[in-house]
Design a protein around this motif. Structure first.
Motif, PDB file in Angstrom:
ATOM      1  N   ALA A 232     -31.765  52.694  46.128  1.00  0.00           N
ATOM      2  CA  ALA A 232     -32.792  52.230  45.162  1.00  0.00           C
ATOM      3  C   ALA A 232     -32.794  50.631  44.785  1.00  0.00           C
ATOM      4  O   ALA A 232     -31.588  50.183  44.896  1.00  0.00           O
ATOM      5  CB  ALA A 232     -32.975  52.992  44.100  1.00  0.00           C
ATOM      6  N   PHE A 233     -33.673  49.966  44.319  1.00  0.00           N
ATOM      7  CA  PHE A 233     -33.570  48.709  43.819  1.00  0.00           C
ATOM      8  C   PHE A 233     -33.326  48.921  42.251  1.00  0.00           C
ATOM      9  O   PHE A 233     -34.294  49.784  41.669  1.00  0.00           O
ATOM     10  CB  PHE A 233     -34.725  47.867  43.810  1.00  0.00           C
ATOM     11  N   TYR A 234     -32.176  48.609  41.757  1.00  0.00           N
ATOM     12  CA  TYR A 234     -31.949  48.879  40.181  1.00  0.00           C
ATOM     13  C   TYR A 234     -31.031  47.800  39.820  1.00  0.00           C
ATOM     14  O   TYR A 234     -29.881  47.474  40.221  1.00  0.00           O
ATOM     15  CB  TYR A 234     -31.543  50.344  40.175  1.00  0.00           C
ATOM     16  N   GLN A 235     -31.500  46.922  38.855  1.00  0.00           N
ATOM     17  CA  GLN A 235     -30.757  45.851  38.189  1.00  0.00           C
ATOM     18  C   GLN A 235     -29.776  46.359  37.244  1.00  0.00           C
ATOM     19  O   GLN A 235     -29.959  47.221  36.352  1.00  0.00           O
ATOM     20  CB  GLN A 235     -31.727  44.701  37.536  1.00  0.00           C
TER      21      GLN A 235
ATOM     22  N   LYS B 291     -29.444  45.788  44.592  1.00  0.00           N
ATOM     23  CA  LYS B 291     -29.703  46.731  45.703  1.00  0.00           C
ATOM     24  C   LYS B 291     -28.503  47.695  45.526  1.00  0.00           C
ATOM     25  O   LYS B 291     -27.267  47.127  45.534  1.00  0.00           O
ATOM     26  CB  LYS B 291     -29.345  45.858  47.316  1.00  0.00           C
TER      27      LYS B 291
ATOM     28  N   ASP C  34     -37.925  36.892  45.279  1.00  0.00           N
ATOM     29  CA  ASP C  34     -38.339  38.297  46.217  1.00  0.00           C
ATOM     30  C   ASP C  34     -37.179  39.376  45.898  1.00  0.00           C
ATOM     31  O   ASP C  34     -36.443  39.769  46.748  1.00  0.00           O
ATOM     32  CB  ASP C  34     -38.213  37.720  47.645  1.00  0.00           C
ATOM     33  N   GLU C  35     -37.523  39.950  44.706  1.00  0.00           N
ATOM     34  CA  GLU C  35     -36.586  40.759  44.306  1.00  0.00           C
ATOM     35  C   GLU C  35     -36.278  42.292  45.271  1.00  0.00           C
ATOM     36  O   GLU C  35     -35.326  42.734  45.595  1.00  0.00           O
ATOM     37  CB  GLU C  35     -37.019  41.641  43.036  1.00  0.00           C
ATOM     38  N   ARG C  36     -37.745  42.636  45.884  1.00  0.00           N
ATOM     39  CA  ARG C  36     -37.581  43.759  46.659  1.00  0.00           C
ATOM     40  C   ARG C  36     -37.758  43.573  47.977  1.00  0.00           C
ATOM     41  O   ARG C  36     -38.062  44.474  49.129  1.00  0.00           O
ATOM     42  CB  ARG C  36     -38.796  44.769  46.197  1.00  0.00           C
ATOM     43  N   GLU C  37     -37.172  42.366  48.500  1.00  0.00           N
ATOM     44  CA  GLU C  37     -37.119  41.964  50.011  1.00  0.00           C
ATOM     45  C   GLU C  37     -38.524  42.280  50.824  1.00  0.00           C
ATOM     46  O   GLU C  37     -38.568  42.801  51.913  1.00  0.00           O
ATOM     47  CB  GLU C  37     -35.929  42.760  50.506  1.00  0.00           C
ATOM     48  N   SER C  38     -39.306  41.744  50.341  1.00  0.00           N
ATOM     49  CA  SER C  38     -40.874  41.652  51.035  1.00  0.00           C
ATOM     50  C   SER C  38     -40.909  40.480  51.932  1.00  0.00           C
ATOM     51  O   SER C  38     -41.851  40.273  52.514  1.00  0.00           O
ATOM     52  CB  SER C  38     -41.991  41.579  49.924  1.00  0.00           C
TER      53      SER C  38
ATOM     54  N   ARG D 131     -36.112  37.157  50.739  1.00  0.00           N
ATOM     55  CA  ARG D 131     -34.917  37.819  50.539  1.00  0.00           C
ATOM     56  C   ARG D 131     -34.208  38.039  52.010  1.00  0.00           C
ATOM     57  O   ARG D 131     -33.083  38.583  51.857  1.00  0.00           O
ATOM     58  CB  ARG D 131     -35.002  39.052  49.421  1.00  0.00           C
TER      59      ARG D 131
END
Length: 373
Positions: free
Chosen positions: A166-169, A152, A243-247, A250
């Motif tokens: 943005a979501f960016y690892q 995040k 749940d990488e994008r908090e759907s 998360r």
């Protein structure tokens, strides 16, 4: 804070499993001086360290020397310290400098600092030329156990915290426990708020361990800190991996944050540290959970006792607009959907759920917690 560092603990690794975006979190001592830990990372012509004016004199030169073996040129961009500078203006300053230096798509950004620097650097990395690699080197306990892991990235907007992002690892995360030696006690306590959160939402055994080891953690004992950081990262890795994008799942990581963000916004970002606001927010969320018949009645006093032992607030501050101001800030928080405020609540110790709760059922919690302040 000056932890006992006489006995070095072996470095630990926690793997964040996200397919092609997977990476490791390295937890240990002397990581800023060990080139072996940095093997396998991208190494373009230019490396850019983004830090703040507090951290720069402590660690930037050491990191710069290490990175000089990996990049032909290493630059340092230093920003003012504090949540008040997690802004689009700071983001633009970083963009201006990258463009002026001719940074290309193989440029690697290094976030050296706490959560503000990590979030801002990650957002810059996500946006510059539509994405360049970045590495997280969190130097606060709060950022080591929370914001540096999971991808995040964001900056604040005057109308809300973390609203532009943005979501960016990252390519890798380095949690160097030695950097905690220079942290003020208040910052250590703020980091422990997020550590306590992990026990409350997923791991009752870890919460018990925290109750038993609160003194060691506050004293900065390395073995205790390494276990706390590692277990926190393991729990976050488990949640983010699903749940990488908090759907869905998360969202439980936001326990205490809906109330906490209202505190930060209402008092002015930076007045209370993020961890302090989350601590008070967890008290409010636990109180609400108990009032709704979900959490056991003995959990709230246990939580408040633990928070006091580690130097955190166990009551919420009054805002000028009282209950209504809390509800206003929570309604515009990004965790509100279609006008209904959704809270992360506890069904029991180590069991979190997300539930929409009408304002009239939240007001008794607000009144009780504000009265206790």
């Amino acid at each position: 804070m000056t932890p006992n560092t006489h006995k070095h603990q072996e470095p630990a690794k926690v793997h964040i499993a996200l397919g092609e975006r997977s990476y490791d979190v390295c937890i240990g001592q002397d990581l800023l001086s060990d080139p072996r830990a940095w093997e396998g990372l991208p190494g373009g012509t230019l490396g850019v360290i983004i830090t703040n004016d507090t951290v720069r004199p402590l660690y930037a030169s050491r990191l710069q020397a290490l990175l000089a073996t990996r990049h032909r040129k290493v630059l340092v961009i230093s920003l003012p310290d504090g949540e008040a500078f997690k802004t689009l203006a700071s983001f633009e300053l970083v963009m201006d400098r990258l463009l002026a230096e001719g940074a290309d798509r193989k440029t690697v950004l290094y976030a050296l600092g706490g959560g503000v620097i990590g979030d801002l650097t990650g957002f810059a990395a996500a946006c510059y030329m539509r994405g360049v690699p970045f590495v997280q080197i969190p130097t606060t306990l709060l950022s080591q156990v929370d914001s540096s892991v999971g991808g995040k990235t964001a900056v604040n907007h005057p109308r809300g915290k973390n609203m532009v992002g943005a979501f960016y690892q990252p390519a890798r995360v380095f949690c160097d426990l030695d950097s905690l030696r220079t942290l003020p006690a208040r910052e250590v306590s703020a980091g422990l708020a997020e550590v306590i959160k992990y026990g409350l939402i997923t791991d009752a055994h870890f919460f018990h361990w925290l109750e038993e080891n609160a003194v060691a953690l506050v004293a900065g004992e390395v073995s205790a800190l390494q276990h706390a950081v590692r277990r926190s990262c393991e729990i976050k890795a488990w949640v983010v991996g699903q749940d990488e994008r908090e759907s869905g799942l998360r969202a439980i990581l936001n326990f205490g944050h809906t109330f906490g963000h209202a505190i930060e916004a209402g008092l002015g970002f930076g007045t209370w540290l993020h961890g302090e606001a989350v601590a008070a927010g967890m008290v409010m969320a636990t109180d609400l959970s108990a009032r709704l018949g979900m959490a056991p009645q003995d959990l709230l006093p246990r939580l408040r006792t633990l928070l006091r032992r580690v130097g955190l607030p166990d009551a919420a501050p009054a805002l000028p607009g009282g209950e209504d101001e809390y509800l206003h800030h929570m309604a515009v928080d990004k965790k509100a959907e279609a006008g209904a405020i959704r809270y992360v609540l506890l069904q029991g110790l180590g069991q979190a759920v997300v539930k929409a709760v009408p304002d009239e059922q939240v007001r008794p919690t607000l009144r009780a917690c504000l009265a206790a302040a």
